[in-house]
Design a protein around this motif. Structure first.
Motif, short mmCIF file in Angstrom:
data_model
loop_
_atom_site.label_atom_id
_atom_site.label_comp_id
_atom_site.label_asym_id
_atom_site.label_seq_id
_atom_site.Cartn_x
_atom_site.Cartn_y
_atom_site.Cartn_z
N ASP A 112 0.67 -45.60 -8.29
CA ASP A 112 1.89 -45.96 -9.01
C ASP A 112 1.51 -46.61 -10.34
N PRO A 113 2.23 -46.32 -11.42
CA PRO A 113 1.87 -46.87 -12.73
C PRO A 113 1.93 -48.39 -12.82
N SER A 114 2.61 -49.05 -11.86
CA SER A 114 2.79 -50.50 -11.94
C SER A 114 1.68 -51.29 -11.29
N LEU A 115 0.78 -50.64 -10.52
CA LEU A 115 -0.15 -51.39 -9.68
C LEU A 115 -1.60 -51.05 -10.01
N ASP A 117 -3.08 -50.13 -12.60
CA ASP A 117 -3.29 -48.98 -13.48
C ASP A 117 -2.89 -49.42 -14.88
N SER A 118 -3.62 -48.98 -15.88
CA SER A 118 -3.40 -49.48 -17.23
C SER A 118 -2.77 -48.48 -18.19
N LEU A 120 0.30 -47.73 -18.81
CA LEU A 120 1.44 -48.28 -19.56
C LEU A 120 0.98 -49.27 -20.63
N ARG A 121 0.03 -50.13 -20.30
CA ARG A 121 -0.40 -51.10 -21.31
C ARG A 121 -1.20 -50.42 -22.42
N VAL A 136 9.21 -44.00 -16.76
CA VAL A 136 8.24 -44.25 -15.69
C VAL A 136 8.81 -43.76 -14.36
N PRO A 138 8.05 -43.89 -10.35
CA PRO A 138 7.21 -44.57 -9.36
C PRO A 138 6.56 -43.60 -8.39
N THR A 141 1.96 -45.97 -3.43
CA THR A 141 0.77 -46.75 -3.73
C THR A 141 -0.25 -46.68 -2.60
#
Length: 252
Positions: A112-115, A117-118, A120-121, A136, A138, A141
């Motif tokens: 998942d892009p939120s956990l 994983d970079s 997005l940043r 985004v 989801p 995970t």
């Protein structure tokens, strides 16, 4: 305005793809696939299989790009990550910058892009040169996949859950009733001074190569170390995660 989809694809099983993820992938004109060298070619192969299975848009273009290794020599952890992200951002600027006006593209993100994983940043760094919108999607995970494989809930009733790294676990020890540990290349569970804690470990979750172990930490730690070393030697890489628990659920 250019549009970028950042799509969570799960932990290696193409069937982890959600309907939303499949629809988003087919809404993009371009799909970006990262490659990390011959040893990790299986990671790119999963993304290729996902495209072959679910990408139905006839004119979609698949673009592969190389992810550079992270340089760590004579650098602090923070410095090495910052430099690495900026190097990757330069590649992203080129990929996104080369899109036509109003072009759309998708990054397929492990898990998942939120956990941990970079993507997005790193894309935020790209905004200094290129304008685009982000959507985004989801994904499943490794935490969910781990709990499913062991058939357990992650939390104990009424107790907190911490998500941390192997480096932090080695530095700070086991602090909460349920601790999920990711990115552990040093097998930090062997440093935990609580042999009665339970460990639920898994590698290559969701794939045909999945390996799981569980039990009292003092009883199974050595077995996990051996299984991990053998799997890494066999595949040339490993992705693993584990849950440490201490205490028990509320009982009536």
């Amino acid at each position: 305005m250019k549009h970028i989809y950042v799509i969570g694809i799960g932990t290696g099983n193409p069937e982890h793809m959600t309907i939303q993820a499949i629809n988003a992938m087919n809404a993009a004109d371009h799909v970006f696939i990262p490659t990390k060298g011959a040893q990790k070619e299986e990671l790119a192969d999963v993304r290729r299989e996902i495209c072959a299975r679910y990408l139905k848009k006839a004119d979609s273009k698949i673009i592969e790009f190389a992810v550079p290794p992270r340089e760590t020599k004579e650098r602090s952890y923070g410095q090495s990550v910052d430099e690495w992200h900026e190097t990757i951002a330069a590649t992203y600027r080129r990929l996104v910058g080369d899109l036509p006006e109003n072009g759309t593209a998708a990054f397929l993100v492990w898990g998942d892009p939120s956990l941990y994983d970079s993507t997005l940043r790193i894309l935020e760094r790209v905004r200094d040169k290129v304008e685009f919108e982000i959507t985004v999607i989801p994904g499943i995970t490794s935490i969910q996949a781990l709990a499913a494989s062991h058939r357990i809930p992650v939390n104990l009733v009424g107790k907190p859950v911490e998500i941390t790294t192997g480096r932090k676990l080695a530095e700070e020890g086991l602090k909460t009733a349920s601790t999920v540990v990711m990115l552990d290349g040093i097998q930090a569970f062997t440093t935990v001074d609580d042999p009665d804690a339970e460990i639920f470990w898994g590698a290559y979750l969701g794939t045909e190569d999945e390996i799981v172990r569980a039990g009292r930490l003092g009883d199974v730690a050595d077995d996990i170390v051996r299984a991990r070393a053998e799997a890494r030697e066999r595949h040339g890489w490993i992705m693993d995660i584990y849950l440490l628990r201490k205490g028990c659920d509320v009982k009536n």
